[in-house]
Design an enzyme around this catalytic site. Structure first.
Site, PDB file in Angstrom:
ATOM      1  N   ASP A  75       0.857  -1.190   0.000  1.00 44.50           N
ATOM      2  CA  ASP A  75       0.000   0.000   0.000  1.00 44.50           C
ATOM      3  C   ASP A  75       0.888   1.233   0.000  1.00 44.50           C
ATOM      4  O   ASP A  75       1.933   1.255   0.660  1.00 44.50           O
ATOM      5  CB  ASP A  75      -0.926   0.032   1.213  1.00 44.50           C
ATOM      6  N   GLU A 132       0.787   5.660   0.228  1.00 47.45           N
ATOM      7  CA  GLU A 132       0.081   6.923   0.433  1.00 47.45           C
ATOM      8  C   GLU A 132       0.855   7.975  -0.351  1.00 47.45           C
ATOM      9  O   GLU A 132       2.094   7.996  -0.318  1.00 47.45           O
ATOM     10  CB  GLU A 132      -0.003   7.280   1.916  1.00 47.45           C
ATOM     11  N   HIS A 184      -5.799   4.798   5.964  1.00 47.66           N
ATOM     12  CA  HIS A 184      -4.983   5.720   5.171  1.00 47.66           C
ATOM     13  C   HIS A 184      -3.595   5.911   5.768  1.00 47.66           C
ATOM     14  O   HIS A 184      -2.890   6.852   5.416  1.00 47.66           O
ATOM     15  CB  HIS A 184      -5.691   7.056   4.939  1.00 47.66           C
ATOM     16  N   ASP A 225      -3.278  -0.074   6.338  1.00 49.04           N
ATOM     17  CA  ASP A 225      -4.009  -0.545   5.160  1.00 49.04           C
ATOM     18  C   ASP A 225      -3.360  -1.783   4.557  1.00 49.04           C
ATOM     19  O   ASP A 225      -4.055  -2.696   4.090  1.00 49.04           O
ATOM     20  CB  ASP A 225      -4.099   0.565   4.112  1.00 49.04           C
TER      21      ASP A 225
END
Length: 224
Positions: A35, A37, A193, A198
């Site tokens: 994941d 961001e 987030h 996540d």
């Protein structure tokens, strides 16, 4: 290029002798959940701000489990675009004194080192990215690899497993939080987030779906 053609060009090889069950399960590929961001939606121009990767293991009965998570906060590359709306959405504070961000190259080098160890331990030839809306994560990963010039990228460059698709099939849900809840998992929206949170939840969801399919008789190891 087709996946088969890519396999033909891959310069690694599987070990001789009996193959590890994980290598048999996914045709020599090791699932690694990722994941990211970011500072926006454009992998070429927008900053990579966090990345996490969770390797997946297999127990003696052939069931998957999340194994080890690598997590880094990332210093935006020079000239990177960062949309204010992205920071508001993720809650990332770039000037937080405890953020302790590192450069993209340092983070990827450490993550890839751990993945290569997992590949060797599982007798696999290549990692395959697992993500929730995986094309997004793979796009940012590939862009960071290109920027840093890292040559030994263990991931397949275009194939991936998308848990949004898998969860839609298994539970009728495509949003990560709702899919986790449908799967009977806890999900804390206050932690969402964060790349680490996540990734670990996506890994749990992926393993649960694959294991449920196995329990239903959908995949049987040829060596069982």
């Amino acid at each position: 290029m087709s996946e088969d053609n890519f396999d033909d060009e891959f310069d690694g090889s599987l070990p001789s002798g009996p193959r590890h069950p994980m290598a048999r399960r996914f045709r020599g590929y090791l699932p690694v959940v990722v994941d990211v961001e970011t500072g926006g939606f454009n992998s070429a121009t927008d900053a990579l701000l966090e990345i996490a990767a969770t390797t997946v293991g297999m127990d003696e009965k052939g069931f998957l489990f999340p194994e080890h998570t690598y997590f880094f906060r990332i210093e935006p590359f020079e000239g990177a675009n960062i949309e204010p709306a992205a920071l508001e959405f993720t809650g990332i504070k770039l000037d937080h004194p405890l953020r302790m961000a590192v450069q993209e190259e340092a983070a990827l080098t450490e993550i890839f080192r751990g993945i290569r160890k997992a590949l060797k331990a599982n007798g696999c030839k290549r990692a395959i990215l697992v993500g929730h809306n995986s094309s997004f994560d793979l796009g940012f990963l590939n862009a960071a690899v290109a920027r840093t010039g890292i040559k030994r990228n263990p991931f397949h460059p275009f194939s991936s497993f998308d848990t949004a698709t898998l969860a839609g099939l298994a539970y009728g849900q495509t949003v990560l939080a709702k899919a986790c809840q449908a799967a009977g998992m806890e999900f804390d929206n206050r932690e969402a987030h964060s790349a680490r949170y996540d990734t670990e939840k996506t890994a749990e969801l992926f393993c649960g779906i694959v294991n449920r399919w196995k329990e239903m008789g959908g995949w049987m190891d040829d060596d069982d």
